[in-house]
Design an enzyme around this catalytic site. Structure first.
Site, short mmCIF file in Angstrom:
data_model
loop_
_atom_site.label_atom_id
_atom_site.label_comp_id
_atom_site.label_asym_id
_atom_site.label_seq_id
_atom_site.Cartn_x
_atom_site.Cartn_y
_atom_site.Cartn_z
CE1 TYR A 33 1.06 -0.21 4.41
CE2 TYR A 33 -0.15 1.85 4.42
CZ TYR A 33 0.73 0.98 5.03
OH TYR A 33 1.26 1.31 6.24
NE ARG A 52 6.91 3.96 0.65
CZ ARG A 52 6.63 4.75 1.68
NH1 ARG A 52 7.56 5.01 2.58
NH2 ARG A 52 5.45 5.29 1.81
NE ARG A 101 -6.38 -19.62 3.83
CZ ARG A 101 -5.59 -20.47 4.49
NH1 ARG A 101 -5.71 -21.77 4.31
NH2 ARG A 101 -4.69 -20.01 5.35
CE LYS A 150 3.09 3.03 3.11
NZ LYS A 150 3.18 3.12 4.57
CD GLU A 182 9.67 1.53 10.75
OE1 GLU A 182 9.64 2.47 9.93
OE2 GLU A 182 9.60 0.34 10.41
CG LEU A 206 8.21 2.27 4.95
CD1 LEU A 206 7.96 1.01 4.12
CD2 LEU A 206 6.91 3.01 5.15
N1 PMP Z 1 7.46 3.66 9.08
C1 PMP Z 1 6.32 2.96 9.08
C2 PMP Z 1 6.28 1.65 9.77
C3 PMP Z 1 5.17 3.47 8.44
O1 PMP Z 1 4.03 2.76 8.43
C4 PMP Z 1 5.24 4.75 7.82
C5 PMP Z 1 4.02 5.37 7.18
N2 PMP Z 1 3.42 4.57 6.27
C6 PMP Z 1 6.46 5.45 7.85
C7 PMP Z 1 7.54 4.87 8.49
C8 PMP Z 1 6.59 6.80 7.21
O2 PMP Z 1 6.66 6.69 5.83
P1 PMP Z 1 6.14 7.86 4.87
O3 PMP Z 1 6.92 9.08 5.27
O4 PMP Z 1 6.48 7.40 3.52
O5 PMP Z 1 4.69 8.00 5.14
#
Ligand code: PMP
Length: 286
Positions: A33, A52, A101, A150, A182, A206
């Site tokens: 996503y 991305r 499935r 992601k 994070e 991410l």
């Molecule tokens: N880390 C994680 C785990 C996230 O879910 C997100 C937001 N989707 C981010 C960092 C920040 O990424 P972005 O700046 O691309 O929204």
């Protein structure tokens, strides 16, 4: 007015938008996503999110949908049809819905599922939380090892937000081997002696699109940036902290595990970076 969403080539009122019970996103979290913000009716950092997305698809050997080339147009159509001034566009692509499935990936030619919808957030750039700063707790990072992709496997981040809420905080920062990875849905930063410190890129986090832009703006403004892991103790002893994400931009953090940072109000570095980010992003929005 009913919200208009995009599903596999069609623009439909949300009540009529459906995907199969055999969709692999539903059964296996086999989907990726992106969330792109909209300010003043324009898309922020679309190009970064698009790149991305392509990388996430590639890392999972997920076929790109035919709609890939039209994604900018689809984003814009949804902004127009739903009269979004400030808000978010959520996009999800899954490995499609085979006939049954099965753990094995579906046969070649199975069409990926593509869904996009908007979330209207009037005044998204003027968050009251950003003026006050937010509180985080630390929790163990028990997610899988490919956080650079992601995917829609968001159960643990979702649980993390609930743990934070239960503890009277706003969000959680995840810690692995003593080091902050994070936030549940954002990248984490501390500021010490004027230096901005944030975890270096790898499979552990991410690669935030907002992170990339904010670090670029920080360096352009002659701020010192150090990309390296930091401990939660280091964070608690920092002068400031903040996080970044496409939906919250730059968000000051004023408390970690009950420990107040600096003066307990948003720091000057975080506040300045938020200003620069919003100003530059609005200018570059498409
Ligand atoms: N880390 C994680 C785990 C996230 O879910 C997100 C937001 N989707 C981010 C960092 C920040 O990424 P972005 O700046 O691309 O929204």
């Amino acid at each position: 007015m009913s919200r208009i969403v995009y599903v596999n080539g069609d623009y439909l009122p949300e009540e009529e938008a459906k995907v199969s019970v055999f969709d692999r996103g539903f059964l296996f979290a086999d989907g990726v996503y992106e969330v792109t913000s909209v300010l003043g009716g324009k898309l922020i950092d679309f190009d970064g999110h698009f790149k991305r997305l392509q990388r996430s698809l590639g890392e999972l050997d997920m076929p790109a949908p035919a709609a890939l080339d039209d994604l900018l147009e689809i984003h814009r159509a949804l902004v127009t049809r739903n009269e979004i001034v400030d808000g978010l566009i959520y996009l999800q692509i899954t490995r499609g819905a085979p006939a049954d499935r099965d753990f094995a990936f579906p046969p070649e030619g199975t069409e990926p599922t593509v869904v996009l919808f908007t979330q209207s957030k009037p005044g998204l750039g003027e968050s009251p939380q950003a003026k006050q700063g937010i509180k985080v707790i630390s929790i163990e990072d028990i997610r899988w090892g490919r956080r650079d992709i992601k995917t829609v496997q968001l159960l643990y981040p979702s649980m993390g937000k609930m743990m934070a809420k239960k503890a009277g905080a706003d969000d959680a920062w995840m810690v692995e081997d003593g080091l902050v990875t994070e936030g549940t849905s954002n990248n984490a930063y501390i500021v010490k002696d004027g230096k901005i410190i944030t975890r270096n890129l790898g499979t552990e986090i991410l690669h935030g699109i907002t992170r990339a832009a904010v670090l670029r703006f920080a360096r352009e403004a002659q701020m010192v940036v150090e990309e390296r892991p930091f401990t939660i103790e280091e964070a608690k002893a920092a002068d400031e902290a903040f996080f970044t994400s496409a939906s919250a931009f730059v968000m000051p953090v004023v408390e970690i595990d009950g420990v107040s940072l600096g003066d307990g109000v948003p720091g000057v570095v975080a506040s300045r970076l938020r200003e620069i980010y919003l100003e530059e992003s609005r200018k570059a929005a498409i």
